[in-house]
Design an enzyme around this catalytic site. Structure first.
Site, PDB file in Angstrom:
ATOM      1  N   ALA A  33      36.476  33.079 -11.881  1.00 14.12           N
ATOM      2  CA  ALA A  33      36.320  32.322 -10.636  1.00 14.12           C
ATOM      3  C   ALA A  33      37.152  31.054 -10.690  1.00 14.12           C
ATOM      4  CB  ALA A  33      34.841  32.002 -10.409  1.00 14.12           C
ATOM      5  N   ASN A  34      36.950  30.151  -9.752  1.00 13.58           N
ATOM      6  CA  ASN A  34      37.660  28.862  -9.768  1.00 13.58           C
ATOM      7  C   ASN A  34      36.735  27.792  -9.193  1.00 13.58           C
ATOM      8  OD1 ASN A  34      38.122  28.565  -6.805  1.00 13.58           O
ATOM      9  ND2 ASN A  34      39.163  30.507  -7.143  1.00 13.58           N
ATOM     10  N   ARG A  35      37.205  26.559  -9.142  1.00 14.37           N
ATOM     11  CA  ARG A  35      36.337  25.433  -8.818  1.00 14.37           C
ATOM     12  C   ARG A  35      36.188  25.139  -7.322  1.00 14.37           C
ATOM     13  NH1 ARG A  35      35.002  23.026 -13.455  1.00 14.37           N
ATOM     14  NH2 ARG A  35      36.508  23.113 -15.181  1.00 14.37           N
TER      15      ARG A  35
END
Ligand code: CTP
Ligand code: CA
Length: 227
Positions: A33-35
């Site tokens: 995933a990412n932020r």
């Protein structure tokens, strides 16, 4: 500061927004995933709704709550996001604010990967479809206005200009997400709007204000009233 009124500038228009991160499965319990918090994309969907548009928000697993009055389609992966976007065309304008994972695991495991004493597993990554580029180049259902985002940590405007041409979209909303700015996950944003006509540096503002200003610009573009 911006001065965007609450007029029904988008009454009768259909607007699609993507938002949030995507999750790309490694196995049933793990993902890449990412932020992205989804705050900016969700704010755009809410602002478009407040301006009277019929809004479809295709959202990855975001922190931000579903905006009221908006049809929200929840997806996990980039491929699911692309399918949901295509199912909801045609629209008058589409805004791609999602932080789509660039890669996914080639062969996600059907079962939880176990430590079997044989060392760490190797993950092979493959590139995800580019949702913004494929909608920008859609032969029959390209929206009149396609807006992308570019989160950059250096040479923000130069990268955004390249990205606009490479993706085939009309506008890029570029922002500096280098860690020192504290923008990722925060409530404010400093953006540059890159169009065919040039670059506008917008003042730092809350994500809600940036959203309202972008919606006002989209409305002016769709009605042909932008000076
Ligand atoms: N985007 C998309 N589908 C992808 C990757 C990106 O729709 N698979 C969209 C994003 O929603 C954003 C724009 O493309 O509107 C730019 O995303 P960005 O990550 O900045 O561009 P990339 O082409 O992935 O380039 P890089 O991450 O290498 O900077
Ligand atoms: Ca990317």
């Amino acid at each position: 500061h911006f001065d965007d009124g609450a007029a029904q500038l988008l009454a009768g228009r259909r607007i699609l927004v993507t938002s949030g991160p995507t999750h790309e499965p490694i196995d049933p319990v793990r993902f890449i995933a990412n932020r992205s918090s989804g705050k900016q994309g969700h704010a755009i969907a809410a602002a478009a709704r407040a301006a009277g548009a019929e809004v479809v928000l295709v959202s990855g697993p975001a922190e931000a709550a579903d905006p009221a009055g908006v049809r929200v389609i929840h997806v996990e992966s980039a491929r699911d996001m692309l399918a949901a976007v295509e199912e909801n065309l045609p629209v008058d304008a589409a805004v791609f604010a999602a932080a789509v994972a660039d890669w996914r695991v080639a062969d996600a495991s059907e079962q939880k990967i176990k430590k079997d004493g044989g060392g760490a597993p190797t993950l092979t990554l493959v590139e995800n479809p580019d949702i913004l580029a494929s909608v920008s180049r859609h032969h029959t259902l390209r929206p009149r206005l396609v807006v992308g985002f570019a989160a950059e940590t250096e040479q923000v405007v130069a990268h955004a200009r390249d990205k606009r041409l490479r993706k085939g979209c009309d506008w890029i909303v570029a922002n500096d997400v280098s860690p020192a700015t504290g923008i990722m996950g925060g409530d404010s944003n400093t953006v540059h709007l890159v169009t065919a006509a040039g670059v506008e540096d917008w003042p730092s503002a809350t994500k809600a204000e940036v959203a309202r200003h972008l919606v006002a610009r989209i409305a002016a573009e769709l009605s042909g009233t932008h000076p």
